[in-house]
Design a protein around this motif. Structure first.
Motif, PDB file in Angstrom:
ATOM      1  N   ASP A 379      -6.305  -4.494   5.779  1.00 36.34           N
ATOM      2  CA  ASP A 379      -6.979  -3.642   6.742  1.00 36.34           C
ATOM      3  C   ASP A 379      -7.834  -4.518   7.660  1.00 36.34           C
ATOM      4  OD1 ASP A 379      -9.202  -4.349   5.251  1.00 36.34           O
ATOM      5  OD2 ASP A 379      -9.718  -2.323   4.633  1.00 36.34           O
ATOM      6  N   ALA A 380      -8.578  -3.901   8.565  1.00 35.43           N
ATOM      7  CA  ALA A 380      -9.300  -4.668   9.580  1.00 35.43           C
ATOM      8  C   ALA A 380     -10.434  -5.499   9.007  1.00 35.43           C
ATOM      9  CB  ALA A 380      -9.847  -3.712  10.652  1.00 35.43           C
ATOM     10  N   ARG A 381     -10.906  -5.180   7.806  1.00 37.71           N
ATOM     11  CA  ARG A 381     -11.990  -5.934   7.188  1.00 37.71           C
ATOM     12  C   ARG A 381     -11.512  -6.834   6.048  1.00 37.71           C
ATOM     13  NH1 ARG A 381     -15.349  -3.195   4.400  1.00 37.71           N
ATOM     14  NH2 ARG A 381     -14.063  -1.325   4.154  1.00 37.71           N
ATOM     15  N   ASP A 382     -10.214  -6.871   5.801  1.00 37.49           N
ATOM     16  CA  ASP A 382      -9.650  -7.618   4.668  1.00 37.49           C
ATOM     17  C   ASP A 382     -10.214  -7.124   3.342  1.00 37.49           C
ATOM     18  OD1 ASP A 382      -8.160  -9.115   6.404  1.00 37.49           O
ATOM     19  OD2 ASP A 382      -9.453 -10.880   6.336  1.00 37.49           O
ATOM     20  N   ALA A 383     -10.597  -5.853   3.288  1.00 33.19           N
ATOM     21  CA  ALA A 383     -11.152  -5.277   2.064  1.00 33.19           C
ATOM     22  C   ALA A 383     -10.067  -4.707   1.164  1.00 33.19           C
ATOM     23  CB  ALA A 383     -12.165  -4.182   2.402  1.00 33.19           C
ATOM     24  N   PHE A 384      -8.996  -4.176   1.778  1.00 33.42           N
ATOM     25  CA  PHE A 384      -7.887  -3.597   1.038  1.00 33.42           C
ATOM     26  C   PHE A 384      -6.574  -4.179   1.538  1.00 33.42           C
ATOM     27  CE2 PHE A 384     -11.117  -0.249   0.710  1.00 33.42           C
ATOM     28  CZ  PHE A 384     -11.049   0.077  -0.639  1.00 33.42           C
ATOM     29  N   VAL A 385      -5.589  -4.173   0.640  1.00 32.72           N
ATOM     30  CA  VAL A 385      -4.212  -4.450   1.007  1.00 32.72           C
ATOM     31  C   VAL A 385      -3.417  -3.165   0.805  1.00 32.72           C
ATOM     32  CG1 VAL A 385      -2.097  -5.673   0.360  1.00 32.72           C
ATOM     33  CG2 VAL A 385      -4.263  -6.921   0.506  1.00 32.72           C
ATOM     34  N   TYR A 386      -2.689  -2.757   1.831  1.00 30.31           N
ATOM     35  CA  TYR A 386      -1.828  -1.579   1.782  1.00 30.31           C
ATOM     36  C   TYR A 386      -0.381  -2.036   1.662  1.00 30.31           C
ATOM     37  CZ  TYR A 386      -5.846   1.151   3.374  1.00 30.31           C
ATOM     38  OH  TYR A 386      -7.077   1.746   3.468  1.00 30.31           O
ATOM     39  N   PHE A 387       0.423  -1.267   0.926  1.00 27.21           N
ATOM     40  CA  PHE A 387       1.824  -1.645   0.748  1.00 27.21           C
ATOM     41  C   PHE A 387       2.668  -0.424   0.409  1.00 27.21           C
ATOM     42  CE2 PHE A 387      -0.237  -2.073  -3.370  1.00 27.21           C
ATOM     43  CZ  PHE A 387       0.670  -1.545  -4.277  1.00 27.21           C
ATOM     44  N   THR A 388       3.985  -0.585   0.514  1.00 28.25           N
ATOM     45  CA  THR A 388       4.952   0.464   0.193  1.00 28.25           C
ATOM     46  C   THR A 388       5.610   0.125  -1.144  1.00 28.25           C
ATOM     47  OG1 THR A 388       5.399   0.879   2.537  1.00 28.25           O
ATOM     48  CG2 THR A 388       7.049   1.650   0.963  1.00 28.25           C
ATOM     49  N   SER A 389       5.895   1.146  -1.930  1.00 28.50           N
ATOM     50  CA  SER A 389       6.611   0.939  -3.191  1.00 28.50           C
ATOM     51  C   SER A 389       7.467   2.154  -3.505  1.00 28.50           C
ATOM     52  CB  SER A 389       5.631   0.711  -4.345  1.00 28.50           C
ATOM     53  OG  SER A 389       6.320   0.615  -5.584  1.00 28.50           O
ATOM     54  N   ASN A 390       8.648   1.915  -4.083  1.00 29.97           N
ATOM     55  CA  ASN A 390       9.460   3.040  -4.550  1.00 29.97           C
ATOM     56  C   ASN A 390       9.626   2.987  -6.074  1.00 29.97           C
ATOM     57  OD1 ASN A 390      11.245   0.886  -4.755  1.00 29.97           O
ATOM     58  ND2 ASN A 390      12.989   1.961  -3.848  1.00 29.97           N
ATOM     59  N   TYR A 391       8.658   2.417  -6.741  1.00 31.04           N
ATOM     60  CA  TYR A 391       8.669   2.357  -8.200  1.00 31.04           C
ATOM     61  C   TYR A 391       8.659   3.768  -8.780  1.00 31.04           C
ATOM     62  CZ  TYR A 391       7.086   1.411 -12.967  1.00 31.04           C
ATOM     63  OH  TYR A 391       6.965   1.349 -14.330  1.00 31.04           O
ATOM     64  N   GLY A 392       9.538   4.031  -9.723  1.00 31.53           N
ATOM     65  CA  GLY A 392       9.565   5.323 -10.400  1.00 31.53           C
ATOM     66  C   GLY A 392      10.363   6.392  -9.703  1.00 31.53           C
ATOM     67  N   GLY A 393      11.030   6.061  -8.600  1.00 29.39           N
ATOM     68  CA  GLY A 393      11.925   7.013  -7.968  1.00 29.39           C
ATOM     69  C   GLY A 393      11.511   7.489  -6.605  1.00 29.39           C
ATOM     70  N   GLY A 394      10.205   7.682  -6.337  1.00 29.55           N
ATOM     71  CA  GLY A 394       9.763   8.102  -5.024  1.00 29.55           C
ATOM     72  C   GLY A 394       9.223   6.917  -4.237  1.00 29.55           C
ATOM     73  N   ARG A 395       9.235   7.028  -2.915  1.00 31.54           N
ATOM     74  CA  ARG A 395       8.666   5.979  -2.075  1.00 31.54           C
ATOM     75  C   ARG A 395       7.290   6.419  -1.613  1.00 31.54           C
ATOM     76  NH1 ARG A 395      12.175   5.806   2.043  1.00 31.54           N
ATOM     77  NH2 ARG A 395      13.577   4.621   0.716  1.00 31.54           N
ATOM     78  N   SER A 396       6.301   5.554  -1.793  1.00 33.26           N
ATOM     79  CA  SER A 396       4.940   5.941  -1.488  1.00 33.26           C
ATOM     80  C   SER A 396       4.177   4.770  -0.869  1.00 33.26           C
ATOM     81  CB  SER A 396       4.209   6.415  -2.756  1.00 33.26           C
ATOM     82  OG  SER A 396       4.135   5.365  -3.705  1.00 33.26           O
ATOM     83  N   VAL A 397       3.058   5.099  -0.248  1.00 30.89           N
ATOM     84  CA  VAL A 397       2.122   4.108   0.261  1.00 30.89           C
ATOM     85  C   VAL A 397       0.969   4.005  -0.713  1.00 30.89           C
ATOM     86  CG1 VAL A 397       0.552   3.490   2.141  1.00 30.89           C
ATOM     87  CG2 VAL A 397       2.772   4.530   2.668  1.00 30.89           C
ATOM     88  N   ARG A 398       0.600   2.776  -1.050  1.00 32.23           N
ATOM     89  CA  ARG A 398      -0.459   2.516  -2.006  1.00 32.23           C
ATOM     90  C   ARG A 398      -1.422   1.474  -1.421  1.00 32.23           C
ATOM     91  NH1 ARG A 398       1.253   4.784  -6.819  1.00 32.23           N
ATOM     92  NH2 ARG A 398      -0.504   3.812  -7.909  1.00 32.23           N
ATOM     93  N   ARG A 399      -2.566   1.313  -2.051  1.00 27.53           N
ATOM     94  CA  ARG A 399      -3.479   0.254  -1.636  1.00 27.53           C
ATOM     95  C   ARG A 399      -4.175  -0.329  -2.863  1.00 27.53           C
ATOM     96  NH1 ARG A 399      -8.664   3.093   1.447  1.00 27.53           N
ATOM     97  NH2 ARG A 399      -9.675   3.950  -0.417  1.00 27.53           N
ATOM     98  N   VAL A 400      -4.637  -1.567  -2.718  1.00 31.33           N
ATOM     99  CA  VAL A 400      -5.367  -2.236  -3.772  1.00 31.33           C
ATOM    100  C   VAL A 400      -6.551  -2.953  -3.134  1.00 31.33           C
ATOM    101  CG1 VAL A 400      -3.918  -4.308  -3.645  1.00 31.33           C
ATOM    102  CG2 VAL A 400      -5.188  -3.821  -5.750  1.00 31.33           C
TER     103      VAL A 400
END
Length: 404
Positions: A379-400
Motif C-alpha cells: 500500500d502507499a505506506r508500505d504497511a500492508f501487502v495485498y495479494f490474490t489467492s485461490n487457495y481452497g477453491g475460491g479466488r479472493s483478495v487478502r492482505r498481510v
C-alpha cells in the motif's frame, strides 16, 4: 503471520488489478478490485476498508474483452480485465468496455473518454502520476487472429480436498514471430484523462507491446516491453522518452540470447527500474537498471529458489521488494503447479548484492491461470501487502501486515 480475507469467495471470485497499477487508494481507504460471479461477467468494485461497504463501479454484462492476457475473451466486447488502471491519489479508475476507453470515480459515476480503433487489440494500461494522461498500448489485431488456444490440461493439484484443473490460456502459435514476420506494429497511445483527446500515438514496428508504465517523476518517459520475444534477455525492456526508444538490457551473464527477463516496473522515486528473470544456466535473478541506460545490477538467487514469482517495489522504502515466489521454508511441503507459495518482503542492498528475505505469510495460490497469480503489492505506506489467492477453491483478495 496470518493474512486477512477482504473480498471474494467460491461463488464470486475477486482479484487485484494488475501489479503495475495500484489497487489501493493513496489514503489507504479503498480497495479497487475485479469481481466475477457465476454469470461470467467481470466487474470493477470498490471496497471501503474501514466500513466494509462495497460499491460496484461498472455494470458489465458482456463478458471479458479479448486482449492480452485474456485470449479467450470476446473480440471488441466486454470488460477489459487487463485494461484497468487506478489513479490512487484522485480515486479515478480507467478501463476499457469493448472499444470504449472509460473513466469512473469511486461513486460509480462514469463516462466515455475515447474509442480504440476497431483493428486493434489492447493490453495493460497505465495512468501518469499527475493524473493527466492515460497510456493504452494497442497492437494490430492480426496478431491475435487464428489464435487456437491450447486448452489442454497442463496438470492437476489437490488442495483442500478439491481437484483443480490447470489450463493453459496461451495461443498455440508464436505471436512475436507473427508480428515480426508479417510486419505488424504496436502503438503507444496517450490520451488526456479529462477530454479524451489523443495526445500522442507512437508506432513501434515489429513489436508486441503489452506493458506500459509512465515514470513516476517524468510523464514524458514510458517504460514498455516486447512480450514473449525471441532473445528475451535483450529484447524485453525498453524506454521511450518521447523522442527516442532505448533498449535497457543489452547483455546478461553468459549468452544473453539464452536468458530471459520479465515483469519490469519503476521504483517509486523513479530512479530505477526493477526486473527479474533467469540466466542462461537456469539461475534466477532480480535486477535493476537506470532509466538513463546502463548501471545494471543483477543479483543471482540461491540455487534452490527456482519456483516462479513476481517482484514488486516498495512505496516509501525504495530498498524493499515484495515477492510471491522463490523463497520457501526448508523442508516445507509444496503445493501449486510451478509458482511459489509465500509472500516475502525483501530488503535489497544493491551495492553489496545481498538480499534479506522476511517471510510474511503463505498464499498457497495455485498459479493455474493469470487471475490466480498473487501479484503482491504494497500500500502507499508500505504497511500492508495485498495479494490474490485461490487457495481452497475460491479466488479472493487478502492482505498481510508488514510488521506486527
Amino acid at each position: 503471520m496470518d493474512s486477512t480475507h477482504l473480498l471474494g469467495d467460491a461463488d464470486r471470485t475477486a482479484q487485484l488489478l494488475y501489479f503495475t497499477t495500484p489497487s489501493i487508494t493513496a489514503d489507504g481507504r479503498h480497495l479497487v478490485a475485479v469481481c466475477e460471479g457465476g454469470d461470467g461477467n467481470p466487474n470493477i468494485v470498490a471496497l471501503d476498508l474501514e466500513s466494509g461497504e462495497e460499491r460496484p463501479l461498472t455494470d458489465n454484462r458482456d463478458g471479458t474483452l479479448k486482449s492480452y492476457v485474456y485470449f479467450r475473451g470476446n473480440p471488441r466486447r466486454g470488460l477489459g480485465k487487463a485494461s484497468i488502471s487506478l489513479d490512487a491519489t484522485r480515486g479515478v479508475v480507467y478501463y476499457l468496455q469493448g472499444d470504449e476507453l472509460r473513466r469512473t470515480d469511486l461513486a460509480g459515476r462514469s463516462r466515455v473518454l475515447a474509442r480504440i480503433p476497431e483493428d486493434q487489440v489492447t493490453a495493460f494500461t497505465h495512468v501518469s502520476a499527475d493524473g493527466r494522461r492515460i497510456c493504452v498500448p494497442t497492437t494490430d489485431a492480426r496478431a491475435l487472429e487464428d489464435d487456437t488456444v491450447d486448452g489442454k490440461r497442463a496438470g492437476e493439484n489437490f488442495v483442500g480436498g478439491k481437484r483443480n484443473e490447470i489450463i493453459s490460456d496461451k495461443p498455440s502459435y508464436d505471436i512475436d514471430a507473427r508480428v515480426r514476420s508479417e510486419g505488424l506494429s504496436s502503438y503507444i497511445r496517450i490520451f488526456d484523462t479529462q477530454t479524451g483527446e489523443l495526445l500522442r500515438c507512437e508506432r513501434v514496428r515489429g513489436a508486441w507491446i503489452t506493458h506500459v508504465q509512465f515514470s513516476p517523476v517524468n510523464h514524458d518517459w514510458i517504460l514498455y516491453n516486447h512480450e514473449w520475444p525471441s532473445e528475451c534477455g535483450i529484447r524485453r525492456l525498453w524506454l521511450w522518452d518521447g523522442a527516442t526508444h532505448r533498449r535497457l538490457r543489452t547483455e546478461g551473464r553468459g549468452r544473453s540470447r539464452d536468458d530471459w527477463t520479465c515483469h519490469e516496473m519503476w521504483t517509486a522515486d523513479g530512479r530505477w527500474i526493477i526486473y527479474h528473470g533467469k540466466f542462461a544456466d537456469g539461475t534466477a535473478y532480480v535486477g535493476r537498471v537506470s532509466p538513463e541506460g546502463g548501471d545494471n545490477v543483477e543479483i543471482a538467487l540461491p540455487e534452490a529458489y527456482r519456483r516462479y514469482g513476481h517482484f514488486t517495489a516498495g512505496t516509501m522504502h525504495p530498498e524493499w521488494l515484495v515477492s510471491d515466489g522463490y523463497w520457501h521454508p526448508e523442508g516445507g511441503a509444496e503445493n501449486g503447479l510451478w509458482g511459489g507459495e509465500w509472500i516475502t518482503r525483501l530488503h535489497v542492498d544493491w551495492e553489496s548484492r545481498r538480499i534479506e528475505w522476511t517471510p510474511l505469510c503463505p498464499h498457497h495460490s495455485l498459479w493455474d491461470c493469470q487471475d490466480s497469480h498473487p501479484h503482491p503489492i504494497f500500500d502507499a505506506r508500505d504497511a500492508f501487502v495485498y495479494f490474490t489467492s485461490n487457495y481452497g477453491g475460491g479466488r479472493s483478495v487478502r492482505r498481510v501486515a508488514v510488521f506486527r
